[in-house]
Write a protein that holds these residues in place. Structure first.
Motif, PDB file in Angstrom:
ATOM      1  N   ARG A 207       0.831  -1.203   0.000  1.00  0.00           N
ATOM      2  CA  ARG A 207       0.000   0.000   0.000  1.00  0.00           C
ATOM      3  C   ARG A 207       0.873   1.265   0.000  1.00  0.00           C
ATOM      4  N   ALA A 208       1.997   1.208   0.680  1.00  0.00           N
ATOM      5  CA  ALA A 208       2.904   2.351   0.696  1.00  0.00           C
ATOM      6  C   ALA A 208       3.500   2.602  -0.681  1.00  0.00           C
ATOM      7  N   ASP A 209       3.835   1.528  -1.391  1.00  0.00           N
ATOM      8  CA  ASP A 209       4.371   1.688  -2.740  1.00  0.00           C
ATOM      9  C   ASP A 209       3.342   2.322  -3.672  1.00  0.00           C
ATOM     10  N   GLN A 210       2.070   1.957  -3.498  1.00  0.00           N
ATOM     11  CA  GLN A 210       1.012   2.573  -4.296  1.00  0.00           C
ATOM     12  C   GLN A 210       0.813   4.036  -3.921  1.00  0.00           C
ATOM     13  N   ALA A 211       0.996   4.338  -2.640  1.00  0.00           N
ATOM     14  CA  ALA A 211       0.765   5.700  -2.156  1.00  0.00           C
ATOM     15  C   ALA A 211       1.890   6.657  -2.511  1.00  0.00           C
ATOM     16  N   ALA A 212       3.115   6.152  -2.602  1.00  0.00           N
ATOM     17  CA  ALA A 212       4.288   7.025  -2.728  1.00  0.00           C
ATOM     18  C   ALA A 212       4.201   8.009  -3.892  1.00  0.00           C
ATOM     19  N   PRO A 213       3.827   7.601  -5.102  1.00  0.00           N
ATOM     20  CA  PRO A 213       3.764   8.593  -6.197  1.00  0.00           C
ATOM     21  C   PRO A 213       2.757   9.700  -5.921  1.00  0.00           C
ATOM     22  N   ARG A 214       1.670   9.377  -5.237  1.00  0.00           N
ATOM     23  CA  ARG A 214       0.659  10.389  -4.919  1.00  0.00           C
ATOM     24  C   ARG A 214       1.169  11.387  -3.884  1.00  0.00           C
ATOM     25  N   LEU A 215       1.848  10.872  -2.860  1.00  0.00           N
ATOM     26  CA  LEU A 215       2.406  11.774  -1.860  1.00  0.00           C
ATOM     27  C   LEU A 215       3.485  12.654  -2.474  1.00  0.00           C
ATOM     28  N   ARG A 216       4.321  12.073  -3.296  1.00  0.00           N
ATOM     29  CA  ARG A 216       5.372  12.849  -3.948  1.00  0.00           C
ATOM     30  C   ARG A 216       4.771  13.964  -4.809  1.00  0.00           C
ATOM     31  N   ARG A 217       3.700  13.630  -5.547  1.00  0.00           N
ATOM     32  CA  ARG A 217       3.054  14.647  -6.386  1.00  0.00           C
ATOM     33  C   ARG A 217       2.499  15.785  -5.526  1.00  0.00           C
ATOM     34  N   THR A 218       1.854  15.443  -4.409  1.00  0.00           N
ATOM     35  CA  THR A 218       1.314  16.482  -3.527  1.00  0.00           C
ATOM     36  C   THR A 218       2.409  17.378  -2.985  1.00  0.00           C
ATOM     37  N   VAL A 219       3.518  16.787  -2.552  1.00  0.00           N
ATOM     38  CA  VAL A 219       4.618  17.587  -2.000  1.00  0.00           C
ATOM     39  C   VAL A 219       5.208  18.505  -3.066  1.00  0.00           C
ATOM     40  N   HIS A 220       5.392  17.999  -4.271  1.00  0.00           N
ATOM     41  CA  HIS A 220       5.943  18.845  -5.341  1.00  0.00           C
ATOM     42  C   HIS A 220       4.987  19.992  -5.670  1.00  0.00           C
ATOM     43  N   GLU A 221       3.682  19.732  -5.661  1.00  0.00           N
ATOM     44  CA  GLU A 221       2.709  20.801  -5.902  1.00  0.00           C
ATOM     45  C   GLU A 221       2.759  21.840  -4.793  1.00  0.00           C
ATOM     46  N   LEU A 222       2.897  21.389  -3.551  1.00  0.00           N
ATOM     47  CA  LEU A 222       3.024  22.329  -2.439  1.00  0.00           C
ATOM     48  C   LEU A 222       4.302  23.151  -2.553  1.00  0.00           C
ATOM     49  N   ARG A 223       5.384  22.484  -2.928  1.00  0.00           N
ATOM     50  CA  ARG A 223       6.642  23.214  -3.071  1.00  0.00           C
ATOM     51  C   ARG A 223       6.525  24.284  -4.152  1.00  0.00           C
ATOM     52  N   ASP A 224       5.880  23.966  -5.259  1.00  0.00           N
ATOM     53  CA  ASP A 224       5.699  24.957  -6.321  1.00  0.00           C
ATOM     54  C   ASP A 224       4.835  26.119  -5.836  1.00  0.00           C
ATOM     55  N   LEU A 225       3.811  25.814  -5.051  1.00  0.00           N
ATOM     56  CA  LEU A 225       2.910  26.849  -4.557  1.00  0.00           C
ATOM     57  C   LEU A 225       3.584  27.720  -3.498  1.00  0.00           C
ATOM     58  N   LEU A 226       4.337  27.096  -2.591  1.00  0.00           N
ATOM     59  CA  LEU A 226       4.914  27.804  -1.446  1.00  0.00           C
ATOM     60  C   LEU A 226       6.208  28.527  -1.786  1.00  0.00           C
ATOM     61  N   GLY A 227       6.951  28.005  -2.762  1.00  0.00           N
ATOM     62  CA  GLY A 227       8.248  28.569  -3.079  1.00  0.00           C
ATOM     63  C   GLY A 227       9.379  27.821  -2.401  1.00  0.00           C
ATOM     64  N   ARG A 228      10.589  28.159  -2.777  1.00  0.00           N
ATOM     65  CA  ARG A 228      11.770  27.414  -2.326  1.00  0.00           C
ATOM     66  C   ARG A 228      12.118  27.671  -0.868  1.00  0.00           C
ATOM     67  N   THR A 229      11.730  28.820  -0.325  1.00  0.00           N
ATOM     68  CA  THR A 229      12.209  29.176   1.016  1.00  0.00           C
ATOM     69  C   THR A 229      11.304  28.656   2.133  1.00  0.00           C
ATOM     70  N   ALA A 230      10.111  28.229   1.809  1.00  0.00           N
ATOM     71  CA  ALA A 230       9.208  27.710   2.840  1.00  0.00           C
ATOM     72  C   ALA A 230       9.715  26.361   3.354  1.00  0.00           C
TER      73      ALA A 230
END
Length: 349
Positions: free
Chosen positions: A200-223
């Motif tokens: 289940r973790a292997d299935q979840a990992a791409p989704r979590l990674r996508r969410t984090v990358h979207e947050l990073r793009d939204l928040l910026g590099r310094t957050a």
């Protein structure tokens, strides 16, 4: 909670295998522990056969497919929240028509004005990502990843954990923080074979990674972004960690990550581990073994110095106590998310 009751039973079984002292006693305890581990696996295999058969008589609640919404930006965030609230409202109507009042009520609460949903899917056990705080102003963000038996039907307890951390952060840094409650994967049942493997973790990992990358793009590099991973959620974080753009990863009540050490996570982030005094996870054997064509177990205990995490005192309580208001753990979590946790003898290291 089902997870807590099951965990206590596991801990009691483990305790009954121990108690020996000295080298010979250690070997006997090890043999008993191995027998206990095999017995637990056998019980879970049997459960895995029975549960799907009984579940087949209870069809999943129908729900519409969620609307396609682009990754949000600072200017489209409110529109994204509204779109996902509308999805929750539609799912509530479907659930009510199907006769599932409990699911319908849970989804109506999520559809209420003011709820900040970054994602929603009412199909099956359900998925939801909810924001506490203002992402357009925050520069310190925690992403909570839950463990087993978390779904739309049990979302209230996960919601309460996120609220507790959000309130603690807001007291320390008003207007600068946000918490993202990420129920973005189909969690395993506490009593199931899936909870013993990384599937289940292997299935979840791409989704979590996508969410984090979207947050990073939204928040910026310094957050600052911190993953806060509870129980099986720490396995999800372990499978997602490789070069993920986060500053800290916190493992709470972790059965292991699937990696033998912090180095095996391939992350530039600081990795933290905490466990409450009465958490039954401490009694789970931290092993990995081949069984029935898959790998069972998650390897090294993150609290073990050999794993290499920075440990911190999580205080009293059991497996479900990490976010209790006023707890030592919640205090340390806030410091980690804010970037102010310390390194002293007897404290975090």
């Amino acid at each position: 909670m089902d997870e807590e009751r099951t965990g206590r039973a596991v801990a009691d079984a483990k305790t009954r295998t121990g108690g020996a002292t000295g080298d010979a006693g250690t070997r006997r305890a090890g043999r008993r522990g191995a027998r206990w581990w095999r017995a637990l696996l056998a019980a879970l295999v049997a459960t895995a056969v029975v549960v799907p058969l009984s579940a087949a008589a209870r069809p999943e609640v129908p729900a519409p497919a969620p609307a396609a919404v682009a990754a949000p930006s600072r200017t489209t965030l409110d529109a994204a929240y509204a779109a996902h609230r509308a999805d929750a409202a539609r799912a509530a109507r479907w659930a009510a028509a199907h006769g599932d009042a409990r699911r319908a009520e849970a989804e109506r609460r999520l559809a209420a004005p003011g709820r900040r949903l970054l994602a929603f899917d009412g199909r099956g056990p359900g998925l939801v990502t909810e924001v506490f705080g203002d992402l357009t102003r925050a520069d310190r963000v925690a992403v909570l990843v839950p463990g087993s038996d978390t779904s739309l039907d049990t979302y209230d307890r996960f919601h309460a954990d996120a609220q507790a951390l959000s309130a603690q952060l807001a007291r320390r840094a008003p207007g600068r923080t946000a918490v993202v409650a990420w129920l973005g994967y189909r969690t395993p049942g506490t009593v199931s074979t899936t909870v013993l493997t990384t599937s289940r973790a292997d299935q979840a990992a791409p989704r979590l990674r996508r969410t984090v990358h979207e947050l990073r793009d939204l928040l910026g590099r310094t957050a600052r972004i911190t993953l806060v991973c509870h129980s099986y959620g720490s396995v999800v974080c372990g499978r997602s960690a490789d070069r993920l753009p986060v500053d800290d990863i916190v493992l709470l009540g972790s059965p292991g990550t699937g990696a033998g050490s912090v180095a095996g996570l391939h992350t530039p982030a600081r990795v933290w581990a905490g466990r409450t005094a009465d958490d039954w996870v401490a009694h789970v054997p931290h092993v990995r073994a081949a069984l029935f064509g898959t790998t069972v177990g998650f390897g090294t205990d993150p609290m073990d110095p050999a794993f290499g995490a920075r440990t911190f005192p999580a205080g009293a309580g059991g497996h479900s106590s990490y976010f209790a208001p006023g707890s030592a753990c919640l205090t340390h979590l806030a410091r980690i998310v804010l970037g102010t946790e310390f390194t002293v003898d007897g404290g975090a290291r």
